[in-house]
Scaffold this active site. Structure first.
Site, short mmCIF file in Angstrom:
data_model
loop_
_atom_site.label_atom_id
_atom_site.label_comp_id
_atom_site.label_asym_id
_atom_site.label_seq_id
_atom_site.Cartn_x
_atom_site.Cartn_y
_atom_site.Cartn_z
N THR A 8 0.83 -1.20 0.00
CA THR A 8 0.00 0.00 0.00
C THR A 8 0.87 1.26 0.00
OG1 THR A 8 -1.47 1.30 1.41
CG2 THR A 8 -0.13 -0.30 2.53
N ASP A 9 0.31 2.36 -0.49
CA ASP A 9 1.04 3.63 -0.44
C ASP A 9 1.22 4.13 0.99
OD1 ASP A 9 -1.60 4.37 0.06
OD2 ASP A 9 -1.63 6.02 -1.39
N GLU A 10 0.44 3.57 1.94
CA GLU A 10 0.53 4.06 3.32
C GLU A 10 1.89 3.77 3.96
OE1 GLU A 10 -2.76 3.59 5.93
OE2 GLU A 10 -4.22 3.71 4.32
P1 NAD Z 1 -10.14 -6.72 2.80
O1 NAD Z 1 -10.10 -6.51 4.26
O2 NAD Z 1 -11.40 -6.40 2.05
O3 NAD Z 1 -9.79 -8.26 2.48
C1 NAD Z 1 -8.79 -8.96 3.14
C2 NAD Z 1 -9.02 -10.46 2.93
O4 NAD Z 1 -7.94 -11.17 3.56
C3 NAD Z 1 -10.31 -10.99 3.55
O5 NAD Z 1 -10.99 -11.81 2.64
C4 NAD Z 1 -9.84 -11.77 4.76
O6 NAD Z 1 -10.71 -12.84 5.11
C5 NAD Z 1 -8.49 -12.27 4.30
N1 NAD Z 1 -7.59 -12.59 5.41
C6 NAD Z 1 -7.30 -11.79 6.48
N2 NAD Z 1 -6.45 -12.42 7.31
C7 NAD Z 1 -6.17 -13.63 6.76
C8 NAD Z 1 -5.37 -14.74 7.13
N3 NAD Z 1 -4.65 -14.72 8.27
N4 NAD Z 1 -5.32 -15.82 6.32
C9 NAD Z 1 -6.04 -15.85 5.17
N5 NAD Z 1 -6.84 -14.84 4.76
C10 NAD Z 1 -6.91 -13.76 5.55
O7 NAD Z 1 -8.91 -5.93 2.21
P2 NAD Z 1 -8.72 -5.23 0.79
O8 NAD Z 1 -9.12 -3.82 0.89
O9 NAD Z 1 -9.31 -6.09 -0.25
O10 NAD Z 1 -7.12 -5.25 0.68
C11 NAD Z 1 -6.45 -6.34 0.03
C12 NAD Z 1 -4.95 -6.06 0.03
O11 NAD Z 1 -4.67 -4.87 -0.68
C13 NAD Z 1 -4.36 -5.85 1.44
O12 NAD Z 1 -3.10 -6.46 1.47
C14 NAD Z 1 -4.24 -4.35 1.57
O13 NAD Z 1 -3.20 -4.00 2.45
C15 NAD Z 1 -3.92 -3.96 0.14
N6 NAD Z 1 -4.32 -2.60 -0.25
C16 NAD Z 1 -5.60 -2.18 -0.06
C17 NAD Z 1 -5.98 -0.90 -0.48
C18 NAD Z 1 -7.39 -0.39 -0.31
O14 NAD Z 1 -7.65 0.78 -0.63
N7 NAD Z 1 -8.34 -1.19 0.16
C19 NAD Z 1 -5.04 -0.08 -1.08
C20 NAD Z 1 -3.73 -0.53 -1.27
C21 NAD Z 1 -3.39 -1.82 -0.86
O1 TDX Z 2 -15.72 7.33 8.85
C1 TDX Z 2 -14.72 7.77 8.27
N1 TDX Z 2 -14.57 9.13 8.14
C2 TDX Z 2 -13.49 9.70 7.53
O2 TDX Z 2 -13.39 10.95 7.45
C3 TDX Z 2 -13.70 6.91 7.71
C4 TDX Z 2 -13.81 5.42 7.82
C5 TDX Z 2 -12.62 7.51 7.09
N2 TDX Z 2 -12.51 8.85 7.01
C6 TDX Z 2 -11.32 9.44 6.34
C7 TDX Z 2 -10.00 8.89 6.84
C8 TDX Z 2 -9.12 8.93 5.60
O3 TDX Z 2 -8.51 10.19 5.48
O4 TDX Z 2 -11.40 9.05 4.95
C9 TDX Z 2 -10.10 8.73 4.44
C10 TDX Z 2 -10.11 7.32 3.92
O5 TDX Z 2 -10.25 6.44 5.01
P1 TDX Z 2 -10.30 4.85 4.84
O6 TDX Z 2 -11.36 4.50 3.87
O7 TDX Z 2 -10.36 4.23 6.19
O8 TDX Z 2 -8.91 4.57 4.10
P2 TDX Z 2 -7.40 4.86 4.53
O9 TDX Z 2 -7.26 5.01 5.99
O10 TDX Z 2 -6.91 6.01 3.68
O11 TDX Z 2 -6.70 3.48 4.09
C11 TDX Z 2 -7.08 2.84 2.85
O12 TDX Z 2 -6.17 3.09 1.83
C12 TDX Z 2 -4.95 2.40 1.84
C13 TDX Z 2 -7.29 1.35 3.04
O13 TDX Z 2 -8.17 1.10 4.11
C14 TDX Z 2 -6.01 0.63 3.23
O14 TDX Z 2 -6.21 -0.78 3.30
C15 TDX Z 2 -5.11 0.93 2.10
O15 TDX Z 2 -3.86 0.34 2.30
#
Ligand code: NAD
Ligand code: TDX
Length: 348
Positions: free
Chosen positions: A133-135
């Site tokens: 992730t970019d985080e």
């Molecule tokens: P999500 O929480 O929707 O899905 C995560 C999945 O992983 C779930 O299906 C969960 O059951 C499974 N999981 C968790 N722990 C596990 C374990 N111990 N063994 C097997 N399975 C397990 O997450 P997402 O948003 O789909 O993110 C997927 C990946 O992408 C993550 O690695 C996250 O860090 C990365 N990512 C997410 C975002 C975003 O904006 N959501 C952005 C950049 C990177």
């Molecule tokens: O209720 C809320 N109110 C609010 O203002 C929530 C849940 C979030 N926010 C703000 C916090 C952040 O600045 O919105 C922005 C986005 O929040 P999230 O959706 O929780 O995302 P973020 O914390 O940016 O992280 C996401 O992006 C990178 C994903 O959850 C991560 O898995 C990914 O790696």
């Protein structure tokens, strides 16, 4: 090509499965997922009878589960994670277990595995893609809008979530450096699209508004995120798998920066709601101010660019998906989500 995907029942994983089976009809995919609160087999409904797709319920921290799966596949795409920043602030332990120990377990099993059909060491011929992730880069100041994260930006994590993801990044790097494993790491910005668990800001706000509730905006609402459609991210992961160079990192972003206040106003406008639907709430502790991604390396080396992330259309399509799939998010919101948020935040 037979891919072992971890976390395929989550938001990005399930979108990856659907996209991969469409774009690469000859590929097979095995989905290893333990089904935490965010894993949902409803996201994959219809695939049960597809001979190209197999689901295995299991934990990535369990070496006995992962080893035979690795030995029967040609590549690993590792997406399984604890993924929500707010949860990591409340309890970081599951984040360390899955994001650090789980990644280490997979890397180590891949290092020791044998290829199928007696082809020698698995890692000699096969690739491991770590989806990060970019985080992990930390936070950019609002005052310098020209600054963006590059692949060379130092890792400077601020939340327990990002620290645990960066643990995976560093292990992936170390396994490439020390054992010459073919590892490629991807770092993407904030995703949006179908099947996102309604704890993340876009599905939370959209579903709250459909329910006639307010939307909890953290702090001053000026924090900036770069929004990318999940299909663009999934295509990026696929190109990294197929064209990336071993040991390299690739950034993916949507070129779509918005402050949370701008995002909220856009959602309110598209849903015909007024400013009074915003409920200002306390800020997230340690809240990263701005994420912005420079993805010129992915364009140059992978010929990848985001094509589906442009707003307002991509956001409007996503809002419509939640409007048209109420049964999906209502069942999610009435279960684990409700218990968690009622306990932590009084049900907002
Ligand atoms: P999500 O929480 O929707 O899905 C995560 C999945 O992983 C779930 O299906 C969960 O059951 C499974 N999981 C968790 N722990 C596990 C374990 N111990 N063994 C097997 N399975 C397990 O997450 P997402 O948003 O789909 O993110 C997927 C990946 O992408 C993550 O690695 C996250 O860090 C990365 N990512 C997410 C975002 C975003 O904006 N959501 C952005 C950049 C990177
Ligand atoms: O209720 C809320 N109110 C609010 O203002 C929530 C849940 C979030 N926010 C703000 C916090 C952040 O600045 O919105 C922005 C986005 O929040 P999230 O959706 O929780 O995302 P973020 O914390 O940016 O992280 C996401 O992006 C990178 C994903 O959850 C991560 O898995 C990914 O790696």
């Amino acid at each position: 090509m037979h891919i072992l995907l971890t976390g395929g029942a989550g938001f990005i994983g399930s979108n990856f499965v659907h996209l991969l089976l469409k774009l690469r009809p000859t590929y097979r995919i095995t989905n290893l997922d333990v089904l935490t609160y965010s894993g949902n087999l409803e996201n994959l409904r219809g695939l049960e009878k597809d001979p190209r797709y197999t689901f295995v319920k299991g934990d990535i921290t369990d070496e006995k589960t992962v080893m035979p799966l690795i030995e029967s596949c040609d590549a690993i795409v590792h997406m399984a994670a604890e993924s929500h920043v707010d949860r990591s602030i409340l309890d970081s332990r599951p984040f360390v277990m899955t994001n650090v120990i789980g990644t280490q377990t997979l890397l180590d099993a891949a290092r020791r595995a044998q290829s199928k059909n007696g082809g020698g060491a698995w890692m000699k011929n096969n690739r491991f893609v770590y989806v990060s992730t970019d985080e992990v880069y930390g936070s950019l100041p609002l005052e310098n809008p020209e600054l963006k994260f590059k692949e060379t930006t130092p890792l400077e994590t601020n939340s327990p979530y990002s620290a645990s993801k960066a643990g995976g990044d560093l292990l992936a790097r170390a396994y490439h450096h020390t054992f010459h494993m073919d590892v490629v790491t991807t770092r993407c910005s904030n995703n949006f699209g179908p099947f996102q668990f309604p704890e993340k800001v876009i599905p939370l706000f959209v579903t709250n508004l459909i329910e006639g509730k307010q939307v909890p905006l953290y702090g001053d609402g000026k924090n900036v995120r770069d929004w990318i459609h999940v299909d663009d991210h999934c295509e990026g992961v696929l190109t990294a798998l197929e064209k990336g160079k071993a040991g390299e990192v690739y950034n993916f972003g949507g070129n779509n920066e918005r402050s949370n206040l701008e995002l909220t106003h856009e959602i309110l406008r598209l849903m015909g709601k007024g400013h009074d639907s915003i409920k200002p709430v306390a800020d997230r502790p340690g809240h990263d101010r701005r994420y912005a991604i420079d993805c010129t390396k992915a364009l140059r080396e992978l010929n990848w660019k985001p094509t589906r992330s442009a707003w307002p259309q991509a956001l409007a399509d996503t809002i419509n998906w939640y409007k048209n799939n109420e049964a999906w998010w209502r069942s999610v919101k009435s279960g684990a989500y409700r218990d968690y948020y009622t306990k932590q935040y009084g049900g907002r």
